[in-house]
Design an enzyme around this catalytic site. Sequence first.
Site, mmCIF file in Angstrom:
data_model
loop_
_atom_site.group_PDB
_atom_site.id
_atom_site.type_symbol
_atom_site.label_atom_id
_atom_site.label_comp_id
_atom_site.label_asym_id
_atom_site.label_seq_id
_atom_site.Cartn_x
_atom_site.Cartn_y
_atom_site.Cartn_z
ATOM 1 N N TYR A 53 -1.118 -3.942 3.544
ATOM 2 C CA TYR A 53 -1.517 -3.038 2.461
ATOM 3 C C TYR A 53 -1.174 -3.589 1.084
ATOM 4 O O TYR A 53 -1.781 -3.197 0.087
ATOM 5 C CB TYR A 53 -0.827 -1.684 2.619
ATOM 6 C CG TYR A 53 -1.330 -0.812 3.745
ATOM 7 C CD1 TYR A 53 -2.341 -1.228 4.626
ATOM 8 C CD2 TYR A 53 -0.805 0.455 3.947
ATOM 9 C CE1 TYR A 53 -2.789 -0.412 5.654
ATOM 10 C CE2 TYR A 53 -1.249 1.288 4.964
ATOM 11 C CZ TYR A 53 -2.233 0.848 5.819
ATOM 12 O OH TYR A 53 -2.672 1.666 6.834
ATOM 13 N N TYR A 104 -13.889 -1.406 3.930
ATOM 14 C CA TYR A 104 -13.076 -0.228 3.675
ATOM 15 C C TYR A 104 -13.892 0.642 2.725
ATOM 16 O O TYR A 104 -14.206 0.235 1.604
ATOM 17 C CB TYR A 104 -11.725 -0.574 3.050
ATOM 18 C CG TYR A 104 -10.846 0.653 2.841
ATOM 19 C CD1 TYR A 104 -10.092 1.169 3.892
ATOM 20 C CD2 TYR A 104 -10.808 1.313 1.614
ATOM 21 C CE1 TYR A 104 -9.314 2.305 3.722
ATOM 22 C CE2 TYR A 104 -10.026 2.442 1.429
ATOM 23 C CZ TYR A 104 -9.277 2.940 2.492
ATOM 24 O OH TYR A 104 -8.524 4.068 2.317
#
Length: 337
Positions: free
Chosen positions: A302, A197
Site C-alpha cells: 500500500y 484499481y
Amino acid sequence: MEALTKRHFFHHGKLDPEAQKALNCHLCQIRSFATYKPIPITIVNETNDGATLPPDFRFIERSVLTAGVEEAEESFRTGCDCVDDEDCMYSSCLCLEEMAPDSDESDNDDGLEGRPRRKRFAYHSHGAKAGVLRSRILDSREPIYECHTGCKCSLRCPNRVVERGRTVPLQIFRTDNRGWGVRCPVDIKKGQFVDRYLGEIITGKEADRRRAHSDISQRKDVYLFALDKFSDEDSLDPRLAGPPLEVDGEFMSGPTRFINHSCEPNMRIFARVGDHADKHIHDLALFAIREIPRGEELTFDYVDGLEEMESDAHDPSKMQSMTPCLCQSRSCRGFLW
C-alpha cells in the site's frame, strides 16, 4: 446456505428494478459484467464468521468521475496514426513518445529480426510471454503508455494490454485474520496484468474531507490512492501542477478493492496512461512482479516507494499512532502508516 448468497437466491429476478437496486445484490452486479462468463468474479466465505461484503458497497467496471473532476477537452486529445499494429511497438508510435527506448537494441527478443527501430513499448509481443511486461519496466516504477480508443490501430494492437481489461478470473474470499482478500484460481505469470484499481475519482479537497469524516482516518487511507505519478508544481498543465486527484474504492470499486497489503507483495501498481491529455486521471494497473501459483493470495504494498514510512516504522515517538501491519511476511515492517 451462506449468508452472502441468501439475498441473491431469494430475491433475484423477483423484484421490480427499483427494489432490486435498493437490495444492492453483489452477485447480481458481477453477473451483469460483460466478462462474467469467460473470466468470472466469485465470492466465498469458508470461515465460520458468517460475514458478507459491506452492504453499501457496489461493484463497478470502470471508475466514476465525481464533481470537480473532468476529462481533457476533445481539442487536446491525441492518438497514434499507426496503420500496422506492429508499428505501435516502436518510436514511430505517437503514444510512446514519452517512453524511454530500450538501452540495447539487442534486447528486442520478440523474433523481429531485421527491424533496426528502437523498441519503446512495455510488453513482450510474441510467444508465451505475449502481453507480459518486459523486465526493464517491471523492475522500475516507470509509467506505462498504451494505445487507446483515439488511436487508429486495431483492438488487437499489442500495446493495448490494460486497455483490453482483466483476462484472469478472481475470487474474493474471507481470510482468517485480515477480513476479505483476493486470489486467482489460475496461475499468473510474472509481469502479467491482473486488473485495475477502480473507484470514485475525487479531488484532493474531497479526499481530505472524507478522511476527516471517517471514523478512523487511517482506515480511510486503505481505500484512497493518489493519482500523483505526474504531479509537478512547475507543470504548465494546472491539473498536474495542483493537488493530485485520488481514487476512493471504499464504496464502489472492482474486486481489487479487497486485495490486502503485504510488505513482501506479489504485485505492484503501475501508472498506465492512455490519452496523454488525461495524465491527471491515469489508471492504477496491478501487475504480477513474480510467478503467482493459483490459489495464492494476491497482495501489493500500500505504501510502495514511500521511504518516510520505512523510517517512521523505527521511530518510537511515531509508532504509537501508526497502524499495525498484519501481513506476517518475513520482511514485514510492522506498521502500515
